[in-house]
Design a protein around this motif. Structure first.
Motif, PDB file in Angstrom:
ATOM      1  N   HIS A 100       0.854  -1.198   0.000  1.00 52.43           N
ATOM      2  CA  HIS A 100       0.000   0.000   0.000  1.00 52.43           C
ATOM      3  C   HIS A 100       0.891   1.250   0.000  1.00 52.43           C
ATOM      4  CE1 HIS A 100      -3.886   2.010   1.766  1.00 52.43           C
ATOM      5  NE2 HIS A 100      -3.169   2.891   1.101  1.00 52.43           N
ATOM      6  N   HIS A 102       1.642   5.326  -2.225  1.00 52.89           N
ATOM      7  CA  HIS A 102       1.151   6.343  -3.168  1.00 52.89           C
ATOM      8  C   HIS A 102       2.335   6.961  -3.894  1.00 52.89           C
ATOM      9  CE1 HIS A 102      -2.990   5.899  -2.023  1.00 52.89           C
ATOM     10  NE2 HIS A 102      -2.550   5.720  -0.785  1.00 52.89           N
ATOM     11  N   ASP A 315       1.176   2.484   3.450  1.00 53.77           N
ATOM     12  CA  ASP A 315       0.403   3.639   2.980  1.00 53.77           C
ATOM     13  C   ASP A 315       1.357   4.842   2.885  1.00 53.77           C
ATOM     14  OD1 ASP A 315      -1.556   5.343   2.112  1.00 53.77           O
ATOM     15  OD2 ASP A 315      -2.716   5.325   3.974  1.00 53.77           O
TER      16      ASP A 315
HETATM   17 ZN    ZN Z   1      -3.626   4.945   0.860  1.00 56.22          ZN
END
Ligand code: ZN
Length: 435
Positions: A100, A102, A315
């Motif tokens: 996960h 970005h 994340d």
């Molecule tokens: Zn995310």
């Protein structure tokens, strides 16, 4: 910078003076073999290898040739290697998979071609990550741009969950637009990039509608790939238990599992029984630590109940990496502190992650697999671990990444394990300059 990438062995410095070479040979990792004839490009010796897929949890050697794992086993002859690294006292694992992240950088104020995302190579290798999965930063309308400017330009292997929103994570209001959440175009785009688009993502939705989840599952069915859900706002009209027991399929992934933001923890301080019911059905639970999605308040009782994560992930984005999350090695350390055995932490960061996105070619050290390898120190001391809500837990161990190898190439080397030792008369102007 990539055009000047080092090939395995190039650090050996073919121009080194023979006399000095004799002096330094044997004092460091680099063996002065004529590596064109060497059986292996690189041998990582005597590390504690943890390779969950192959059931290896022992001190042994790993040999690499032509970007692939060539051999795993004790007593590989250093004379057969162009370069050797002594990993004794360290842990050697398959290259870490961050499920996960970005990574769709650009100039928008968002995660889609935005300043909140980070360029993969700058933040992956230093924590042992060789494969990073972008989760929904791009949708079908801008995936081509993401592929061209990030995926194809990164040494990190970048995979993606495609956002069900056509524009991807273009910002708050765009991500609420049901008219831009279309299963057909998402599935068609996913099928165009098999093995690269490995799933569908729905995220950040604040409304009461099930449509974002339903359309994601429909796209996932059409493209035969899993769905990952960031469940957005906590809405009584669409309760978590229903998501996990009715809406998602076995193999779909619930991320931000320990956030507490969507009812993961009940008033009684125990996990929502829907979490257990979802797990029983085969729904997978991912950490997705992020900047606001990991709470000791949930993780500590959850782990006490035995609710371990299926996969660990960061994340990763600008905010999370500069707050409690930091990097993958830090997230892995947190689960050690929570009592998860190291071999399970490694499995949830390698082989289980690869399986969850149907990339069984990754996350292990089988002969013939890509030579993606991480070497970690497990340091003992007094460390502090902060969650996403400003609370700290003390821990006495910490993983730090010493060395990362991607497709046989050394891409991170914290203490110069693979570098030539410097001595007076060596180095400087004219000799294999790289910067
Ligand atoms: Zn995310």
């Amino acid at each position: 910078m990539r055009s000047r990438s080092r090939k395995p062995g190039s650090l050996l410095g073919r121009a080194v003076l023979p006399a000095v070479l004799t002096l330094v040979a044997g004092t460091a990792g680099a063996a002065p073999a004529a590596h064109a004839e060497a059986a292996y490009d690189l041998v990582i010796r005597q590390g504690h290898v943890i390779d969950p897929k192959n059931g290896i949890d022992a001190v042994t050697d790993v040999a690499v040739k032509d970007g692939k794992i060539a051999k795993v086993g004790a007593g590989i002859d250093p004379a057969q290697a162009a370069r050797t690294v002594d990993a004794s006292g360290k842990y050697v694992t398959p290259g870490i998979i961050d499920l996960h992240a970005h990574l769709f950088t650009g100039r928008n104020d968002a995660y889609a071609a935005g300043v909140l995302a980070v360029a993969p190579d700058g933040f992956t290798f230093r924590s042992g990550v060789t494969t990073a999965v972008d989760t929904g930063s791009a949708g079908w309308k801008n995936f081509g741009e993401f592929k061209k400017y990030v995926i194809d330009k990164s040494k990190t292997r970048v995979l993606a969950f495609l956002n069900i929103v056509g524009r991807g994570m273009a910002g708050g209001r765009y991500e609420q637009d049901l008219s831009d959440m279309r299963a057909g175009p998402a599935a068609r785009t996913a099928k165009k990039y098999p093995g690269v688009i490995v799933g569908i993502k729905t995220a950040h939705y604040e409304g009461m509608d099930w449509k974002p989840v339903e359309r994601s599952v429909s796209a996932g069915e059409q493209a035969n790939i899993p769905v990952m859900v960031d469940f957005g706002s906590n809405r009584p009209e669409r309760p978590l238990a229903q998501l996990l027991t009715e809406k998602l399929r076995p193999g779909d992934i619930y991320t931000h599992a320990y956030s507490g933001n969507r009812g993961e923890l009940g008033q009684d301080g125990k996990l929502n029984p829907g979490m257990w019911a979802g797990r029983k059905r085969g729904v997978l639970f991912d950490v997705g630590h992020g900047g606001g999605s990991f709470a000791w308040k949930v993780a500590v009782p959850g782990m006490k109940e035995g609710f371990t994560p299926d996969t660990l992930s960061t994340d990763l984005h600008v905010t999370s990496m500069n707050s409690g999350m930091k990097d993958m090695a830090n997230v892995m350390s947190k689960f050690l502190v929570l009592g998860m055995p190291l071999k399970d932490v490694v499995a949830a960061s390698t082989w289980k992650s690869a399986q969850s996105v149907k990339r069984a070619d990754l996350g292990h050290l089988s002969v013939g697999a890509p030579a993606d390898i991480a070497v970690f120190n497990l340091d003992k001391g007094a460390f502090g671990y902060t969650d996403s809500f400003g609370f700290k837990l003390a821990g006495d161990q910490k993983l730090t990444c010493e060395l990362t190898v991607r497709a046989g190439e050394v891409v991170w080397d914290l203490n110069g394990m693979t570098a030539k030792p410097w001595a007076p008369g060596l180095g400087g102007g004219g000799e294999e300059q790289e910067h």
